[in-house]
Design a protein around this motif. Structure first.
Motif, short mmCIF file in Angstrom:
data_model
loop_
_atom_site.label_atom_id
_atom_site.label_comp_id
_atom_site.label_asym_id
_atom_site.label_seq_id
_atom_site.Cartn_x
_atom_site.Cartn_y
_atom_site.Cartn_z
N GLN A 151 47.94 58.08 149.92
CA GLN A 151 49.28 57.70 150.35
C GLN A 151 50.08 57.00 149.25
O GLN A 151 51.26 56.71 149.43
CB GLN A 151 49.21 56.79 151.59
CG GLN A 151 48.63 57.43 152.81
CD GLN A 151 49.49 58.58 153.33
OE1 GLN A 151 50.71 58.55 153.23
NE2 GLN A 151 48.84 59.59 153.88
N ARG A 191 53.40 46.94 159.42
CA ARG A 191 53.02 47.06 158.01
C ARG A 191 51.90 48.07 157.82
O ARG A 191 51.92 48.86 156.88
CB ARG A 191 52.63 45.70 157.45
CG ARG A 191 53.80 44.79 157.19
CD ARG A 191 53.43 43.58 156.34
NE ARG A 191 52.39 42.76 156.92
CZ ARG A 191 52.59 41.72 157.71
NH1 ARG A 191 53.81 41.36 158.01
NH2 ARG A 191 51.59 41.02 158.18
N ASN A 228 49.56 53.98 148.02
CA ASN A 228 49.75 52.56 148.32
C ASN A 228 49.39 51.66 147.14
O ASN A 228 49.90 50.54 147.05
CB ASN A 228 48.96 52.16 149.56
CG ASN A 228 49.58 52.75 150.80
OD1 ASN A 228 50.75 52.58 151.07
ND2 ASN A 228 48.78 53.47 151.57
N GLU A 229 48.54 52.13 146.24
CA GLU A 229 48.22 51.30 145.07
C GLU A 229 49.47 51.07 144.23
O GLU A 229 49.71 49.96 143.78
CB GLU A 229 47.15 51.99 144.21
CG GLU A 229 45.80 52.00 144.86
CD GLU A 229 44.79 52.77 144.04
OE1 GLU A 229 45.16 53.76 143.38
OE2 GLU A 229 43.62 52.39 144.08
N CYS A 274 47.91 54.77 156.88
CA CYS A 274 46.46 54.69 157.07
C CYS A 274 46.08 53.88 158.30
O CYS A 274 45.02 53.26 158.34
CB CYS A 274 45.81 54.10 155.83
SG CYS A 274 46.10 55.04 154.32
N LYS A 320 53.16 51.62 158.08
CA LYS A 320 53.89 52.06 156.89
C LYS A 320 52.96 52.56 155.79
O LYS A 320 53.38 53.32 154.93
CB LYS A 320 54.76 50.93 156.35
CG LYS A 320 56.00 50.68 157.18
CD LYS A 320 56.84 49.59 156.54
CE LYS A 320 58.07 49.33 157.36
NZ LYS A 320 58.91 48.27 156.77
N THR A 321 51.70 52.12 155.80
CA THR A 321 50.77 52.57 154.76
C THR A 321 50.34 54.01 154.96
O THR A 321 49.86 54.65 154.04
CB THR A 321 49.49 51.70 154.73
OG1 THR A 321 48.73 51.94 155.92
CG2 THR A 321 49.80 50.24 154.55
N TRP A 372 44.28 55.23 151.39
CA TRP A 372 45.14 54.30 150.65
C TRP A 372 45.61 54.94 149.34
O TRP A 372 46.79 54.90 149.01
CB TRP A 372 44.36 53.02 150.39
CG TRP A 372 45.16 51.90 149.82
CD1 TRP A 372 45.28 51.56 148.52
CD2 TRP A 372 45.97 50.97 150.56
NE1 TRP A 372 46.10 50.47 148.38
CE2 TRP A 372 46.54 50.09 149.62
CE3 TRP A 372 46.25 50.79 151.91
CZ2 TRP A 372 47.38 49.05 149.99
CZ3 TRP A 372 47.08 49.76 152.27
CH2 TRP A 372 47.64 48.91 151.32
N LYS A 373 44.67 55.54 148.62
CA LYS A 373 45.00 56.19 147.35
C LYS A 373 45.88 57.41 147.58
O LYS A 373 46.87 57.62 146.87
CB LYS A 373 43.73 56.60 146.62
CG LYS A 373 42.94 55.43 146.09
CD LYS A 373 41.64 55.90 145.47
CE LYS A 373 40.75 54.75 145.10
NZ LYS A 373 39.45 55.21 144.59
N ARG A 403 52.63 51.35 145.34
CA ARG A 403 53.64 50.67 146.15
C ARG A 403 53.37 49.17 146.26
O ARG A 403 54.29 48.36 146.19
CB ARG A 403 53.68 51.29 147.55
CG ARG A 403 54.77 50.75 148.44
CD ARG A 403 54.81 51.48 149.76
NE ARG A 403 53.59 51.30 150.55
CZ ARG A 403 53.34 50.24 151.31
NH1 ARG A 403 54.19 49.27 151.39
NH2 ARG A 403 52.23 50.16 152.00
N THR A 404 52.12 48.78 146.42
CA THR A 404 51.79 47.37 146.64
C THR A 404 51.30 46.65 145.39
O THR A 404 51.19 45.43 145.40
CB THR A 404 50.70 47.22 147.73
OG1 THR A 404 49.52 47.88 147.27
CG2 THR A 404 51.16 47.81 149.03
#
Length: 76
Positions: A66, A26, A68-69, A32, A29-30, A63-64, A71-72
């Motif tokens: 990529q 997991r 991910n905000e 990061c 996949k991020t 995180w930003k 996506r999650t």
């Protein structure tokens, strides 16, 4: 002379730990995982999140970057 049974178990566990588990997958996949490792290493060494602000900020930026905000549905 044979190895003690507890040593055999330790060696088996070490080999199994080399495989990525669900958590590692997991994190990978991020995009990061390197930043995540730096954060956890920092905390492990210093035992105080306040001393890991630079590592946390690098993780937040990754995180930003990529996405991910979105996506999650969460923020870091």
């Amino acid at each position: 002379m044979s190895k003690p049974k507890n040593l055999e178990v330790t060696e088996q566990n070490t080999e199994e730990d080399d495989e990525p588990d669900a958590w590692d997958k997991r994190i990978d996949k991020t995009g990061c995982s390197a930043e995540n490792s730096k954060v956890t290493d920092c905390y492990f060494e210093k035992k105080d999140w306040r001393l890991c602000k630079a590592e946390m900020e690098a993780f937040r930026e990754c995180w930003k970057k990529q996405g991910n905000e979105r996506r999650t549905g969460s923020t870091v």
